[in-house]
Enzyme design. Structure first.
Site, short mmCIF file in Angstrom:
data_model
loop_
_atom_site.label_atom_id
_atom_site.label_comp_id
_atom_site.label_asym_id
_atom_site.label_seq_id
_atom_site.Cartn_x
_atom_site.Cartn_y
_atom_site.Cartn_z
N PHE B 151 -1.06 1.98 -9.71
CA PHE B 151 -1.32 2.03 -11.15
C PHE B 151 -2.68 1.46 -11.52
CE2 PHE B 151 0.35 -2.25 -10.60
CZ PHE B 151 -0.48 -3.00 -11.42
N LYS B 175 0.97 12.09 -5.44
CA LYS B 175 2.11 11.44 -6.10
C LYS B 175 1.51 10.28 -6.89
CE LYS B 175 4.78 8.40 -6.23
NZ LYS B 175 4.86 7.45 -7.38
N SER B 228 1.24 -2.34 -2.75
CA SER B 228 1.59 -3.66 -2.20
C SER B 228 1.76 -3.59 -0.69
CB SER B 228 2.88 -4.16 -2.83
OG SER B 228 3.98 -3.42 -2.34
N CYS B 283 -7.51 -4.61 -6.28
CA CYS B 283 -7.23 -5.11 -4.93
C CYS B 283 -8.46 -5.83 -4.38
CB CYS B 283 -6.77 -3.99 -4.01
SG CYS B 283 -7.91 -2.63 -3.91
N GLU B 385 -0.83 -12.92 -3.67
CA GLU B 385 -1.59 -12.12 -4.62
C GLU B 385 -0.96 -12.23 -6.01
OE1 GLU B 385 -1.71 -7.86 -3.85
OE2 GLU B 385 -3.76 -7.83 -4.61
#
Lengths: 132, 485
Positions: B151, B175, B228, B283, B385
């Protein structure tokens, strides 16, 4: 009032350019000297090019990884350009207005020095306006 | 598009999903529902695979020069629709307009790089490997690839993969994130207008049912994942078991080291964008600030001062410097980390919880800039994180100590050093076990012609996304040895 992001600076620059084009277009309606007509037409054309340059800058040089917040860029002293009355505008004031916009771009160039390409384009625009 | 159920794009057509469940797509600044993501079915995924499979042979035999002309047209269309595309990204994600513009620039750059395929996909040859025998290597496409996108960069991340995949002659299925899918829908509307050959690029919405089918179906050959580490490791194992090519970019905890000789005036704004850009949901975002020696006090004071001045608000307002978290769940997760930091004894010197906001934003997922001082490397907020606008400051005594802490992390996505010493910078790039190193750059984001690297739990696979590594991922090296009688 301050401009805190590159996007805000560009948006404001676009407003200034559009405002000045409107002033010149209005002046063109009343200009009766041939020499003035050519000068004003050239300024309108340059203003349109400046708008294109700013939009290109916004699309191409908003470098995500080095976008930094902008500090202390006050727009108050440039507001008078936007507030200039279209009906009473006298083309003889163009030098004063161009100098003011050049100052805006000089400050913009200094405030966005973290994106050197953007800073360079603002410097070029400052030069364009100071040459006018 | 309010409340509308989004459609899949399969075989060159917009089609309804068979899903019986949907997920709200929410503007995270206002709480307004923008659309519904269908949580697609196995059959949806199979339909997309079948379309991509059927399109493959015709597409792979299409000359590369012809394939890339579609990408040239797409690039131009993205430029023409740039403002609208950026606004949609901001609406569904929450990031600022400048951040969305920056994201789309990177998206376009990925398309531009893929247009170099006639050069990048070239093999090589060598005469007389034995007398009268020649040898050559050709790079061939493989079939149907797909990506499972996150996202946080809903436009850019899929573009790390799909333009290279189709430029090399493969067909593709995207996807998108079920949380931020509209961005890709907008891109596919443009793809549809440009009339790409049917089946070469498909969009299928959904969650685990779709992803599992895409992995398990024998007609797909490879997967690119960004998200993740927990999910990434799972998919890596699953895809490996069925012999798929995989590149998994997982989580991160990016350490930013500031040396006593750093130019703080230049460093502070860059740290702000590293930790708070995209509301900390990159990230490559700064995850821990390591202050070396005597820089600790001035660094702390200056970053605190700068963080307090950040204008939090609606990303659609040009003056906003930081938007909301992309979802309530994301916000709740960050709030848990803040509680954990307090519980474990860190000192909360800037509390971003319950920020003051305009009335129209009270249903938004906002957390303001947050700073913890007196953090130790063992604390949860220094190890895990957070994916939000939180700076944990750890004081260390030397560069060596900083590197030791960094290399103990299970993650190795990125790390940056701020210094004016070439020696320190070299020691850092040489010794730090992270894939993307920044030297006086707080967000070490490789451009599209470089691999997006990563190590340890931040990357699983052999070939990274982007650049030549990306081309290698989407092609097989075939060697031909020739002798003519």
């Amino acid at each position: 009032m301050t401009l805190g992001t590159l996007g805000a600076v560009i948006k404001y620059a676009l407003k200034l350019e559009a405002a000045v084009i409107s002033l010149y277009e209005k002046a063109l309606e009343t200009a009766n000297v041939k020499e003035d007509n050519a000068t004003i037409t050239s300024k309108v054309s340059q203003g349109q090019k400046n708008i294109k340059k700013l939009k290109k800058l916004q699309r191409e040089n908003t470098t995500e990884m080095i976008l930094e917040p902008i500090k202390d860029f006050h727009k108050d002293s440039f507001e008078e350009i936007l507030q200039t009355d279209l009906e009473t505008f006298n083309f003889e004031r163009s030098g004063e207005i161009e100098n003011k916009i050049a100052l805006f771009y000089e400050e913009a160039a200094s405030k966005v020095s973290f994106i050197q390409e953007a800073s360079y384009i603002f410097q070029q625009l400052a030069l364009k306006h100071s040459e006018e | 598009m309010k409340g509308e159920i989004l459609k899949n794009y399969i075989n060159g057509k917009w089609v309804d999903s068979r899903a019986t469940k949907t997920r709200d797509v929410i503007n995270p600044a206002t709480g307004e529902i923008l659309a519904q993501t269908p949580m697609g079915t196995k059959e949806d995924a199979e339909e997309s695979i079948q379309a991509a499979k059927e399109a493959f042979w015709r597409w792979r035999t299409t000359p590369a020069q012809s394939r890339i002309r579609y990408l040239y047209e797409l690039r131009d269309a993205f430029e023409e629709n740039f403002d609208e595309l950026a606004e949609v990204c901001t609406l569904e994600h929450g990031k600022t307009l400048d951040e969305s513009r920056g994201e789309y620039r990177r998206t376009i750059e990925s398309i531009e790089i893929a247009t170099s395929i006639p050069s990048l996909q070239m093999g090589f040859n060598f005469e007389d490997v034995a007398m009268g025998i020649d040898e050559m290597m050709i790079k061939q496409p493989l079939g149907v690839f797909f990506c499972v996108a996150p996202f946080n960069f809903p436009a850019m991340v899929p573009a790390w993969f799909w333009p290279l995949a189709i430029a090399t002659g493969n067909t593709y299925i995207v996807k998108p994130s079920d949380q931020c899918p509209i961005t890709m829908v907008k891109q596919f509307e443009i793809i549809d207008e440009l009339d790409f050959p049917k089946g070469i690029i498909n969009l299928v919405h959904g969650g685990p049912d779709v992803v599992n089918t895409l992995i398990e179906n024998p007609d797909t050959v490879g997967l690119s994942f960004v998200g993740s580490s927990k999910i990434g490791n799972l998919l890596y194992r699953k895809a490996g078991e069925v012999g798929k090519r995989v590149q998994v970019q997982g989580g991160a905890k990016n350490f930013i080291t500031v040396m006593p000789d750093a130019d703080l005036e230049r460093t502070i704004p860059n740290l702000i964008t590293s930790f708070y850009g995209n509301a900390g949901q990159r990230c490559l975002a700064g995850g821990v600030l390591l202050a070396v020696g005597e820089v600790y006090e001035p660094l702390k004071d200056k970053i605190l001062d700068a963080a307090k001045k950040i204008k939090l608000g609606y990303g659609m307002d040009e003056d906003t410097q930081m938007g909301p978290l992309a979802s309530k769940a994301g916000m709740d997760n960050v709030l848990k980390f803040i509680d954990k930091g307090i519980e474990e004894g860190a000192e909360l010197i800037l509390d971003g919880r319950n920020p003051k906001l305009d009335d129209n934003l009270i249903n938004g997922s906002f957390i303001g800039p947050t700073i913890f001082d007196k953090v130790t490397p063992e604390m949860t907020i220094a190890k895990e994180e957070i994916f939000g606008p939180v700076i944990p400051i750890v004081k260390v005594n030397s560069l060596e100590e900083a590197i030791e802490i960094i290399n103990k992390s299970r993650y190795g996505n990125a790390s940056s050093i701020f210094t004016s010493s070439g020696k320190s910078a070299r020691d850092y790039q040489y010794n730090v076990n992270a894939g993307n190193i920044g030297i006086n750059i707080g967000v070490a984001a490789p451009i599209a012609s470089f691999p997006f690297s990563g190590m340890k739990d931040s990357f699983k696979g052999d070939l990274h996304g982007q650049g030549k590594s990306g081309v290698d991922f989407f092609t097989e090296d075939k060697v031909v040895i020739t002798r003519w009688f």
